[in-house]
Design an enzyme around this catalytic site. Structure first.
Site, PDB file in Angstrom:
ATOM      1  N   ASP A  21      94.529 149.143  27.025  1.00  0.00           N
ATOM      2  CA  ASP A  21      93.310 148.600  26.437  1.00  0.00           C
ATOM      3  C   ASP A  21      92.533 147.994  27.598  1.00  0.00           C
ATOM      4  O   ASP A  21      92.847 146.886  28.054  1.00  0.00           O
ATOM      5  CB  ASP A  21      93.657 147.544  25.392  1.00  0.00           C
ATOM      6  CG  ASP A  21      92.419 146.950  24.743  1.00  0.00           C
ATOM      7  OD1 ASP A  21      91.393 147.650  24.667  1.00  0.00           O
ATOM      8  OD2 ASP A  21      92.490 145.774  24.326  1.00  0.00           O
ATOM      9  N   GLU A  81      92.042 153.347  25.329  1.00  0.00           N
ATOM     10  CA  GLU A  81      91.000 153.116  24.338  1.00  0.00           C
ATOM     11  C   GLU A  81      89.641 153.442  24.934  1.00  0.00           C
ATOM     12  O   GLU A  81      89.305 152.990  26.032  1.00  0.00           O
ATOM     13  CB  GLU A  81      91.035 151.671  23.862  1.00  0.00           C
ATOM     14  CG  GLU A  81      90.103 151.406  22.689  1.00  0.00           C
ATOM     15  CD  GLU A  81      90.344 150.056  22.046  1.00  0.00           C
ATOM     16  OE1 GLU A  81      91.214 149.989  21.154  1.00  0.00           O
ATOM     17  OE2 GLU A  81      89.701 149.082  22.432  1.00  0.00           O
ATOM     18  N   ASP A 154      95.377 141.808  23.342  1.00  0.00           N
ATOM     19  CA  ASP A 154      95.099 142.907  24.269  1.00  0.00           C
ATOM     20  C   ASP A 154      96.331 143.791  24.417  1.00  0.00           C
ATOM     21  O   ASP A 154      96.230 145.021  24.450  1.00  0.00           O
ATOM     22  CB  ASP A 154      94.672 142.362  25.631  1.00  0.00           C
ATOM     23  CG  ASP A 154      93.442 141.482  25.531  1.00  0.00           C
ATOM     24  OD1 ASP A 154      92.337 142.033  25.399  1.00  0.00           O
ATOM     25  OD2 ASP A 154      93.582 140.250  25.564  1.00  0.00           O
TER      26      ASP A 154
END
Length: 200
Positions: A21, A81, A154
């Protein structure tokens, strides 16, 4: 950070997925070992970069930290992502650079790379593309058979991307993806408002 007691070396019948991420202030990561179609957690955590560093120093740190994770776990694939698209151009560019640097590190180690929109990740994990972070975390506990997850959202987000990739690759699991969905109209603006510490 949550780490398994040992990090096994993957055999030809196994694969290791690195989920990331990206962010210029915090980068979440999650490592999954997939054996006989079943995924289990190896490690998950979040790396924070000094807020005082200029953007180029943060990008260099992202590259180095991503390489360090790859060297430590020897993953076969990177699932990352994808960035949002919206009106905040400067924030979008900074996050895009962070994503690009992490991808560059994976390319240097010849990993296969796949991007997933946030809504698709949520759809894969919970069946709802608008699920909350808490709902995603609860489903990850069930899917991976864990008692706890890292406290950092996260890290949890990165782990969700890795699980999403596992489902997409195998087509197995109760939350396997049935359709793709993008970031959504105005998604980037909502992301920035909800996560002001992620992009600076």
């Amino acid at each position: 950070m949550i780490t398994a007691k040992s990090t096994p070396v993957a055999s030809p019948a196994e694969r290791i997925i690195l989920g990331i991420d990206p962010g210029t202030t915090v980068m979440g990561y999650g490592i999954l070992m997939v054996e006989q179609g079943k995924a289990r957690l190896i490690e998950a955590g979040a790396i924070r970069f000094p807020a005082t560093d200029d953007h180029s120093l943060k990008l260099r740190a992202i590259f180095r930290e991503t390489l360090a994770i790859i060297e430590r776990h020897c993953p076969d694939e990177l699932a990352i992502e994808a960035q949002f698209f919206g009106k905040n151009v400067q924030s979008m560019l900074k996050l895009g650079r962070a994503q690009g640097v992490a991808i560059a590190a994976a390319l240097q180690r010849e990993l296969a790379i796949t991007e997933y929109a946030p809504k698709r990740v949520k759809q894969s994990i919970t069946g709802n593309g608008n699920a909350s972070k808490e709902q995603v975390a609860a489903m990850l506990l069930s899917i991976l058979g864990l008692k706890e997850l890292p406290s950092s959202t996260d890290a949890t987000d990165a782990l969700a991307v890795a699980v999403c990739h596992h489902f997409a690759s195998t087509g197995r699991g109760s939350r396997a993806i049935t359709r793709s969905s993008g970031g959504g109209k105005g998604g980037w603006g909502a992301f920035v408002r909800s996560n002001p510490d992620r992009v600076r």
